[in-house]
Design a protein around this motif. Structure first.
Motif, short mmCIF file in Angstrom:
data_model
loop_
_atom_site.label_atom_id
_atom_site.label_comp_id
_atom_site.label_asym_id
_atom_site.label_seq_id
_atom_site.Cartn_x
_atom_site.Cartn_y
_atom_site.Cartn_z
N PRO A 105 0.80 -1.23 0.00
CA PRO A 105 0.00 0.00 0.00
C PRO A 105 0.83 1.28 0.00
CG PRO A 105 -0.98 -1.60 1.48
CD PRO A 105 0.35 -2.17 1.05
N ALA A 106 1.92 1.30 0.76
CA ALA A 106 2.74 2.51 0.82
C ALA A 106 3.38 2.80 -0.53
CB ALA A 106 3.82 2.37 1.90
N ALA A 107 3.87 1.76 -1.21
CA ALA A 107 4.50 1.95 -2.52
C ALA A 107 3.47 2.38 -3.55
CB ALA A 107 5.20 0.66 -2.95
N ALA A 108 2.28 1.76 -3.52
CA ALA A 108 1.24 2.14 -4.47
C ALA A 108 0.82 3.59 -4.26
CB ALA A 108 0.03 1.22 -4.32
N CYS A 109 0.69 4.00 -3.01
CA CYS A 109 0.29 5.37 -2.73
C CYS A 109 1.36 6.37 -3.17
CB CYS A 109 -0.02 5.54 -1.25
SG CYS A 109 -1.68 4.95 -0.78
N ARG A 110 2.62 6.01 -2.99
CA ARG A 110 3.68 6.91 -3.46
C ARG A 110 3.58 7.13 -4.96
NH1 ARG A 110 6.96 4.16 0.35
NH2 ARG A 110 7.71 2.73 -1.28
N LEU A 111 3.29 6.05 -5.69
CA LEU A 111 3.16 6.18 -7.15
C LEU A 111 1.93 7.00 -7.51
CD1 LEU A 111 4.44 5.42 -9.82
CD2 LEU A 111 3.11 3.31 -9.80
N HIS A 112 0.81 6.77 -6.83
CA HIS A 112 -0.39 7.57 -7.09
C HIS A 112 -0.11 9.05 -6.87
CE1 HIS A 112 -3.38 4.00 -6.25
NE2 HIS A 112 -2.60 3.79 -7.30
N ARG A 113 0.58 9.37 -5.78
CA ARG A 113 0.86 10.78 -5.49
C ARG A 113 1.82 11.38 -6.52
NH1 ARG A 113 0.82 8.83 -0.03
NH2 ARG A 113 3.09 8.59 -0.09
N THR A 114 2.77 10.56 -6.98
CA THR A 114 3.71 11.05 -8.00
C THR A 114 2.97 11.52 -9.25
OG1 THR A 114 5.50 9.62 -7.23
CG2 THR A 114 5.62 10.36 -9.51
N HIS A 115 1.89 10.83 -9.59
CA HIS A 115 1.11 11.16 -10.78
C HIS A 115 -0.03 12.15 -10.49
CE1 HIS A 115 2.94 8.34 -13.70
NE2 HIS A 115 3.19 7.61 -12.63
N ASN A 116 -0.11 12.62 -9.24
CA ASN A 116 -1.16 13.56 -8.84
C ASN A 116 -2.55 12.93 -8.92
OD1 ASN A 116 -2.06 16.00 -7.79
ND2 ASN A 116 -2.23 17.00 -9.80
N PHE A 117 -2.61 11.61 -8.66
CA PHE A 117 -3.89 10.90 -8.64
C PHE A 117 -4.52 11.01 -7.25
CE2 PHE A 117 -2.34 7.55 -11.98
CZ PHE A 117 -2.31 8.53 -12.95
N ASP A 118 -5.84 10.90 -7.20
CA ASP A 118 -6.56 10.79 -5.94
C ASP A 118 -6.78 9.30 -5.67
OD1 ASP A 118 -7.12 13.67 -5.29
OD2 ASP A 118 -7.98 13.56 -7.30
N GLY A 119 -5.75 8.64 -5.17
CA GLY A 119 -5.73 7.19 -5.13
C GLY A 119 -6.19 6.58 -3.82
N LEU A 120 -6.58 5.31 -3.93
CA LEU A 120 -6.93 4.48 -2.78
C LEU A 120 -6.27 3.11 -2.95
CD1 LEU A 120 -10.82 4.93 -2.39
CD2 LEU A 120 -9.03 6.13 -1.11
N VAL A 121 -6.04 2.44 -1.85
CA VAL A 121 -5.77 1.01 -1.84
C VAL A 121 -6.94 0.37 -1.12
CG1 VAL A 121 -4.23 -0.84 -1.13
CG2 VAL A 121 -3.27 1.36 -1.85
N LYS A 122 -7.59 -0.58 -1.78
CA LYS A 122 -8.82 -1.19 -1.26
C LYS A 122 -8.69 -2.71 -1.21
CE LYS A 122 -12.46 0.35 -0.78
NZ LYS A 122 -13.23 0.82 0.40
N ASP A 123 -9.70 -3.34 -0.59
CA ASP A 123 -9.85 -4.78 -0.69
C ASP A 123 -10.51 -5.08 -2.03
OD1 ASP A 123 -12.12 -3.42 0.15
OD2 ASP A 123 -12.89 -5.05 1.36
N GLU A 124 -10.51 -6.35 -2.44
CA GLU A 124 -11.09 -6.73 -3.74
C GLU A 124 -12.07 -7.87 -3.56
OE1 GLU A 124 -9.55 -7.70 -8.29
OE2 GLU A 124 -8.24 -8.15 -6.62
N PRO A 125 -13.36 -7.64 -3.94
CA PRO A 125 -13.95 -6.41 -4.46
C PRO A 125 -14.02 -5.34 -3.37
CG PRO A 125 -15.67 -8.00 -4.01
CD PRO A 125 -14.37 -8.73 -3.83
#
Length: 326
Positions: A295-315
Motif C-alpha cells: 500500500p505505501a509503494a502504491a500510494c507513493r506512485l499515485h501521489r507522483t502522478h497527482n492521482f486521488d488514489g486508494l488502496v482497497k480490498d477486492e472487491p
C-alpha cells in the motif's frame, strides 16, 4: 497598471491586489474536497485534488458513516423500492430494493453535500440482475451459457466469463450492440431518476481479456464513446473505467470522459497512461488492491502522478481503505 484615483493611489493598488490574492486563496481552498460542479459544465467534472477524500464500495459489508466528499456505490444496491427499468417496446421491469435503498437521498441530505457516483456494468451481462433476460442469448441457468472453449451461441451477445461469478462479456462490436444497447440505456435512465450525480460504467474493456468475440480496439473505443455520450445526454458525469491497459487509449478517450477510475495501474506499471487526464485538469481516482501491492509503494506512485488514489480490498467494500492523498 492600475491608475490612482487620487494622490496616494498606491494604497488603492495595494488594497485591490490584496483582494485578488484573498479571492485566489479562497478558490484554491474550495477546490480541496469541494464536490461542487466546475463552472461551465452541467454535470460534475472534478479536478485533480478536488475530491481527495472519497470511497468506493460495491459489495457488502457497507459502511457509509464516515463522511466523504464522494461515494462510488452500486446502482442496483442503491435502488429504492418501486424502482423500474423501462424500455421502448413497453416492457417495465420492477427492480428489487437494494441493501442501500434510499441512500442517495440520505447522502445528498448531508452538509456539505457529497457526490454520489453509481457503479453500473455497461459492457457485461450479469445473470443475477433483474434485466438479464433482455440480453439475446440469456439462459435461465448461467451454467447453460457457453463458456470457453465453446463459442457463444449464434445470435447471442453474451460471451465468456469476466472472472466474476455470473458475469459475462458482451459483444460490443458495432454490428451487435444494437441488440442490447437499450438495456444499458435503461440502466442509465434509472441512475438519473435515482438522483445519481454520475456513473462509473464498468467492463467496457474486453480487448485482451478473452471475451469470446473478435473485438477490435476500434470497437472498444467506439463503445466507450457511446457510453459517455449517453451518460452526458442524461446530465450524468461519467468516468473512464479501465481500458488504460491498451496504450494510447486514455489519450484517445480523455476528451469524452470527465474523470478516470483505473484499477491496478501501480501493480502493472500503467499509471503513466492516465497522465493525460491530469494534464487536461481531470481527476484520476486510481485504485490498487491490498494483497497485490504494498500500500505505501502504491500510494507513493499515485501521489507522483497527482492521482486521488486508494488502496482497497477486492472487491471494494468497507472492510479496508487506505487513502493515498493527504
Amino acid at each position: 497598471m492600475i491608475e490612482p484615483f487620487f494622490k496616494g493611489g498606491g494604497v488603492i493598488r495595494r488594497f485591490i491586489g490584496f483582494v485578488i490574492l484573498v479571492a485566489a486563496a479562497l478558490v484554491g481552498c474550495a477546490q480541496e474536497d469541494d464536490p461542487a460542479p466546475r463552472t461551465g459544465s452541467s454535470w460534475w467534472r472534478p479536478a485533480p485534488g478536488q475530491v481527495s477524500d472519497w470511497d468506493w464500495q460495491i459489495d457488502q459489508p457497507y459502511d457509509l458513516s464516515a463522511r466523504r466528499a464522494m461515494y462510488d456505490l452500486d446502482l442496483f444496491d442503491l435502488a429504492p423500492a418501486g424502482s423500474r427499468l423501462r424500455y421502448p417496446d413497453g416492457e417495465v421491469i420492477e427492480v428489487p430494493a437494494g441493501p442501500l435503498a434510499h441512500m442517495v437521498e440520505s447522502l445528498h441530505a448531508r452538509t456539505p453535500r457529497p457526490i454520489v457516483i453509481c457503479y453500473v456494468d455497461t459492457g457485461a451481462y450479469e445473470h443475477y440482475r433483474p434485466d438479464a433476460h433482455r440480453f439475446p442469448g440469456h439462459r435461465k441457468r448461467v451454467a447453460a451459457l457457453p463458456n470457453r472453449p465453446r463459442p457463444p451461441a449464434p445470435g447471442s451477445v453474451i460471451g465468456w466469463d469476466t472472472g466474476w461469478d455470473g458475469e459475462r462479456w458482451l459483444d460490443i462490436r458495432a454490428s451487435s450492440r444494437g441488440a442490447f444497447a437499450e438495456v444499458i440505456w435503461a440502466r442509465l435512465d434509472l441512475a438519473k431518476r435515482m438522483g445519481c450525480d454520475g456513473v462509473e460504467p464498468d467492463q467496457n474493456n474486453p480487448l485482451g481479456n478473452d471475451p469470446g468475440f473478435a473485438i477490435t480496439l476500434a470497437d472498444q473505443h467506439s463503445w466507450y464513446r457511446e457510453v459517455a455520450t449517453q451518460a452526458h445526454a442524461r446530465g450524468l458525469s461519467v468516468g473512464m473505467k479501465n481500458g488504460h491497459d491498451q496504450p494510447g487509449s486514455a489519450a484517445a478517450l480523455v476528451d469524452v470522459f470527465d474523470w478516470a477510475l483505473p484499477e491496478e495501474c501501480a501493480e502493472f506499471d500503467e499509471c503513466a497512461e492516465l497522465d493525460v487526464f491530469i494534464d487536461r485538469g481531470k481527476a484520476v481516482f486510481a485504485v490498487d488492491y491490498k494483497g497485490s501491492v504494498d500500500p505505501a509503494a502504491a500510494c507513493r506512485l499515485h501521489r507522483t502522478h497527482n492521482f486521488d488514489g486508494l488502496v482497497k480490498d477486492e472487491p471494494p467494500t468497507a472492510a479496508y481503505r487506505t487513502r493515498c492523498r493527504n
